[in-house]
Structures are given as structure tokens and as C-alpha cells.
Motif scaffolding. Structure first.
Motif, short mmCIF file in Angstrom:
data_model
loop_
_atom_site.label_atom_id
_atom_site.label_comp_id
_atom_site.label_asym_id
_atom_site.label_seq_id
_atom_site.Cartn_x
_atom_site.Cartn_y
_atom_site.Cartn_z
N LEU A 1 12.51 -1.86 -1.09
CA LEU A 1 11.01 -1.09 -1.59
C LEU A 1 10.30 -2.41 -1.43
CD1 LEU A 1 10.85 0.87 -3.27
CD2 LEU A 1 11.02 -0.24 -5.39
N GLU A 2 10.03 -3.33 -1.47
CA GLU A 2 8.54 -3.73 -1.68
C GLU A 2 7.85 -3.54 -0.07
OE1 GLU A 2 6.27 -8.53 -1.11
OE2 GLU A 2 9.22 -7.83 -2.02
N TRP A 3 8.79 -4.31 0.70
CA TRP A 3 8.59 -3.73 1.81
C TRP A 3 8.12 -2.51 2.58
CZ3 TRP A 3 13.48 -7.08 4.98
CH2 TRP A 3 12.35 -8.64 4.70
N MET A 4 9.26 -1.18 2.00
CA MET A 4 8.70 -0.28 2.70
C MET A 4 7.58 0.25 1.99
SD MET A 4 12.12 1.26 1.56
CE MET A 4 11.54 3.14 2.17
N ASP A 5 7.12 -0.18 0.42
CA ASP A 5 5.35 0.25 -0.57
C ASP A 5 4.48 -0.27 0.46
OD1 ASP A 5 3.86 0.64 -1.90
OD2 ASP A 5 3.80 -0.88 -2.84
N THR B 1 -6.71 13.72 -3.35
CA THR B 1 -7.08 12.15 -3.35
C THR B 1 -5.73 12.09 -2.76
OG1 THR B 1 -7.07 12.89 -5.64
CG2 THR B 1 -9.01 13.03 -5.01
N SER B 2 -5.03 12.62 -2.90
CA SER B 2 -3.95 11.29 -2.18
C SER B 2 -2.64 11.61 -1.02
CB SER B 2 -2.44 11.75 -3.34
OG SER B 2 -2.53 13.22 -3.28
N LEU B 3 -2.23 10.49 -0.71
CA LEU B 3 -1.64 11.49 0.32
C LEU B 3 -0.14 11.09 0.28
CD1 LEU B 3 -2.09 8.80 3.31
CD2 LEU B 3 -3.08 8.85 0.83
N THR B 4 0.91 11.56 0.90
CA THR B 4 1.98 10.94 0.88
C THR B 4 2.67 10.63 2.40
OG1 THR B 4 3.09 13.07 -0.66
CG2 THR B 4 4.79 11.90 0.31
N VAL B 5 3.38 9.53 2.18
CA VAL B 5 3.34 8.60 2.62
C VAL B 5 5.30 8.87 2.92
CG1 VAL B 5 3.43 6.46 4.86
CG2 VAL B 5 1.32 7.66 2.94
N ARG B 6 5.83 8.39 4.08
CA ARG B 6 7.51 8.57 4.82
C ARG B 6 8.02 7.25 4.91
NH1 ARG B 6 12.24 11.83 5.71
NH2 ARG B 6 14.12 10.38 6.72
N VAL B 7 8.47 6.03 5.09
CA VAL B 7 8.80 4.99 4.99
C VAL B 7 10.56 5.21 5.90
CG1 VAL B 7 9.35 3.04 4.88
CG2 VAL B 7 7.26 3.79 4.34
N ASP B 8 10.81 4.30 7.35
CA ASP B 8 12.09 4.64 6.99
C ASP B 8 12.40 3.17 7.54
OD1 ASP B 8 13.18 7.80 7.41
OD2 ASP B 8 11.95 7.95 8.69
N MET B 9 13.68 2.85 7.01
CA MET B 9 14.22 1.32 7.43
C MET B 9 15.16 1.60 8.29
SD MET B 9 15.08 -1.53 4.81
CE MET B 9 13.42 -2.40 3.74
N PRO C 1 22.43 -6.33 6.06
CA PRO C 1 22.83 -8.27 6.35
C PRO C 1 22.11 -8.93 6.68
CG PRO C 1 24.28 -5.71 7.83
CD PRO C 1 23.20 -5.39 7.43
N GLU C 2 22.16 -10.02 6.20
CA GLU C 2 22.00 -11.60 6.42
C GLU C 2 21.71 -11.61 8.30
OE1 GLU C 2 22.29 -15.81 5.67
OE2 GLU C 2 22.84 -14.59 3.91
N GLY C 3 20.70 -11.74 9.08
CA GLY C 3 20.61 -12.04 9.65
C GLY C 3 20.75 -10.51 10.70
N THR C 4 19.88 -9.58 9.89
CA THR C 4 19.69 -8.57 11.31
C THR C 4 18.00 -7.96 11.35
OG1 THR C 4 19.64 -6.98 9.32
CG2 THR C 4 21.61 -6.81 10.81
N ILE C 5 18.00 -7.29 12.29
CA ILE C 5 16.18 -6.66 11.75
C ILE C 5 15.44 -6.00 12.04
CG2 ILE C 5 14.66 -6.29 13.97
CD1 ILE C 5 15.88 -7.69 16.26
N VAL C 6 14.77 -5.70 11.06
CA VAL C 6 14.55 -4.55 10.18
C VAL C 6 13.43 -3.64 10.88
CG1 VAL C 6 13.93 -3.13 8.11
CG2 VAL C 6 15.55 -4.76 7.84
N GLU C 7 13.42 -2.40 10.77
CA GLU C 7 12.24 -2.05 11.40
C GLU C 7 11.61 -1.16 10.41
OE1 GLU C 7 9.64 -0.38 14.91
OE2 GLU C 7 11.76 0.16 15.54
N LEU C 8 10.26 -0.71 10.05
CA LEU C 8 10.15 0.30 9.26
C LEU C 8 8.62 0.64 9.50
CD1 LEU C 8 9.57 -2.83 7.16
CD2 LEU C 8 11.02 -0.79 5.77
N ILE C 9 9.61 2.36 9.68
CA ILE C 9 8.92 3.06 10.36
C ILE C 9 7.47 3.90 9.45
CG2 ILE C 9 7.76 5.27 12.31
CD1 ILE C 9 10.44 3.93 13.00
N ALA C 10 5.92 4.13 9.18
CA ALA C 10 5.87 4.19 8.04
C ALA C 10 4.56 5.75 8.48
CB ALA C 10 4.70 4.02 7.26
#
Length: 148
Positions: A44-48, A95-103, A78-87
């Protein structure tokens, strides 16, 4: 502080670049729980962070997260994998915007890729006095579906 420019005044290449952010992490033992999978809170932190960077690049002003919704953990990471986040900018308001994040997760030793988690983040743009300020819109250069 003057409002951000409307997207109509920005070249299409700038819009395309600002509408999407990609971040890559390696999942190390310190990021995981006793099951050797990524902590949900770390995901969740990485996605934010990805949503924040994407929104900042779109607005080019101070933004803050005001809501997370629809966080769907589909597969353990799993531990030892690569994660790519695409926002990606999914929607813009006044005044606001919505961002979709895929991990996505990728084994380090294979050419495989799995959608592990998705989420929606709402951010508000703020001026120098921390008051909501207009955001550029609409985000016509974005897509709703995850792309690998």
C-alpha cells in the motif's frame, strides 16, 4: 500561486508522460512477513508513493492523498521478486484526481508477469496556503485497464 495550466496548453507528449508513472522495486527479506511475502502495508505504501508521483507530475503542484479505495490484493508477492508499479491518471475533478495503480510481480529468473494488486487513490491539489487548487483535466491520454 497561479493555477496549473490546462492540459490543452501542454503538448501531447507531455500529457502522455505525465499521465503515467512506473516504479520498480525488488522485494527483499526486510519487506516481507513471516510467510516470506510482501507486507500488505508495504504494498500500500509503494502504491501510494506511485500515485503521489503520478499526480504531482500531472498537476506540478503540491498534492496530498485524501482517500484510498478498491485495494484488491489478488496474489501474494514473494520475497525475491521484482515488483513494477504502474500509476495512471484515471479521472480528474476540479481540485482532485483519481490515480489507478497496478502492481505486477515478476520472478527474477523468468520472463513472466502477474497482476498482484490494484488500487485507486484520490489526491487533492493544494496551493501555497494549503487550500484546494484547480487541477488540469481531463486525463484523456490514460487507459483504465492494466497493461503489462
Amino acid at each position: 500561486m497561479a493555477p496549473s495550466p490546462s492540459p490543452d496548453s501542454r503538448p501531447a507528449a507531455v500529457l502522455d508522460e505525465a499521465a503515467e508513472t512506473r516504479i520498480v522495486h525488488a522485494v527483499f527479506p526486510g519487506d516481507t512477513n513471516h510467510y516470506h511475502t510482501l507486507f500488505g502495508g508495504t504494498a500500500l505504501e509503494w502504491m501510494d508513493q506511485a500515485a503521489f508521483i503520478c499526480a504531482t507530475r500531472w498537476c506540478r503542484t503540491k498534492v496530498v492523498t485524501v482517500r484510498t479505495s478498491e485495494i484488491d490484493y489478488k496474489h501474494p508477492v514473494p520475497e525475491g521478486t521484482i515488483v513494477e508499479l504502474i500509476a495512471r491518471i484515471a479521472d480528474t475533478g476540479t481540485t482532485s484526481l483519481t490515480v489507478r495503480v497496478d502492481m505486477f510481480i515478476e520472478p527474477m529468473d523468468e520472463h513472466d508477469r502477474t497482476l498482484a494488486c490494484t488500487g485507486q487513490f484520490t489526491l487533492v491539489a493544494l496551493d501555497d496556503q494549503d487550500n484546494p487548487t484547480p487541477v488540469p483535466g481531463p486525463a484523456s491520454a490514460t487507459q483504465d485497464e492494466p497493461q503489462s
